[in-house]
Design a protein around this motif. Sequence first.
Motif, short mmCIF file in Angstrom:
data_model
loop_
_atom_site.label_atom_id
_atom_site.label_comp_id
_atom_site.label_asym_id
_atom_site.label_seq_id
_atom_site.Cartn_x
_atom_site.Cartn_y
_atom_site.Cartn_z
N GLN A 48 0.88 -1.37 -0.03
CA GLN A 48 0.06 0.01 -0.11
C GLN A 48 0.83 1.26 0.03
O GLN A 48 0.55 2.03 -0.62
N GLU A 49 2.02 1.04 0.74
CA GLU A 49 2.74 2.22 0.73
C GLU A 49 3.50 2.61 -0.81
O GLU A 49 3.64 3.68 -0.96
N LEU A 50 3.59 1.61 -1.22
CA LEU A 50 4.28 1.66 -2.73
C LEU A 50 3.13 2.09 -3.82
O LEU A 50 3.65 2.90 -4.45
N TYR A 51 1.96 1.72 -3.53
CA TYR A 51 0.83 2.23 -4.60
C TYR A 51 0.81 3.69 -4.28
O TYR A 51 0.89 4.67 -5.03
N ALA A 52 0.78 4.36 -2.77
CA ALA A 52 0.85 5.70 -2.30
C ALA A 52 1.95 6.39 -2.97
O ALA A 52 1.72 7.55 -3.50
N GLU A 74 10.56 11.81 -16.94
CA GLU A 74 11.04 10.72 -17.61
C GLU A 74 11.52 9.47 -16.71
O GLU A 74 11.11 8.39 -16.74
N VAL A 75 12.59 9.99 -15.93
CA VAL A 75 13.10 8.90 -15.00
C VAL A 75 12.22 8.68 -14.13
O VAL A 75 12.13 7.47 -13.79
N ASP A 76 11.34 9.58 -13.52
CA ASP A 76 10.26 9.10 -12.54
C ASP A 76 9.38 8.22 -13.12
O ASP A 76 8.96 7.42 -12.51
N SER A 77 8.91 8.44 -14.44
CA SER A 77 7.88 7.55 -14.99
C SER A 77 8.53 5.99 -15.19
O SER A 77 7.66 5.03 -14.73
N ILE A 78 9.75 5.89 -15.57
CA ILE A 78 10.28 4.60 -15.70
C ILE A 78 10.44 3.72 -14.37
O ILE A 78 10.28 2.69 -14.28
N SER A 79 10.67 4.56 -13.33
CA SER A 79 10.96 3.95 -12.08
C SER A 79 9.65 3.59 -11.57
O SER A 79 9.38 2.56 -10.86
N LEU A 80 8.69 4.42 -11.68
CA LEU A 80 7.23 4.12 -11.12
C LEU A 80 6.78 2.91 -11.92
O LEU A 80 5.77 2.09 -11.19
N VAL A 81 6.73 2.79 -13.19
CA VAL A 81 6.41 1.64 -14.05
C VAL A 81 6.85 0.56 -13.46
O VAL A 81 6.17 -0.65 -12.98
N THR A 82 8.26 0.33 -13.04
CA THR A 82 8.89 -0.73 -12.33
C THR A 82 8.24 -1.20 -11.13
O THR A 82 8.17 -2.19 -10.71
N ILE A 83 8.17 -0.07 -10.23
CA ILE A 83 7.81 -0.18 -9.03
C ILE A 83 6.24 -0.85 -9.10
O ILE A 83 5.89 -1.66 -8.16
N ARG A 84 5.36 -0.22 -9.87
CA ARG A 84 4.12 -0.75 -9.71
C ARG A 84 4.13 -1.92 -10.33
O ARG A 84 3.12 -2.90 -9.76
N ALA A 85 4.83 -2.43 -11.21
CA ALA A 85 4.71 -3.96 -11.91
C ALA A 85 5.26 -4.93 -10.54
O ALA A 85 4.68 -5.98 -10.45
#
Length: 135
Positions: free
Chosen positions: A37-41, A119-130
Amino acid sequence: MNIFRFAGDMFHLISILVLLLKIYATKACSGISLKTQELYALVFVTRYLDLFTDFISVYNTVMKLVFIGSTAAIVWCMRWHRVVKRSYDRELDTFRHYFLVGACFVLALFLHEKFPFQEVDSISLVTIRAVSCFY
């Protein structure tokens, strides 16, 4: 508006509301991972930083605020609600999510096309969400 996006948003909203209702009805959070849940937040807060710079529509803005607020409410209940936090079992939630966030950020530094923060934020977020979906 795309009907598939609307349907996806509604299913996502319903799933979050069901989770919140379960927590409030049972006054317990057993079986729910606080770290996920913290990762989703983290994903929602950083992914929706464009709330401060770009206005797309009222629907878009409201849905982003609802997703951030509802996920924050789940994290708050699990961390600080005096009754609910007693049912959280730290021994079962052993995933080291701090390492995941750091590793995803470092990986994003190597997988970008340009170097703007978004862009760096977006790439890291896609990986974290996955990864947080599988955890």
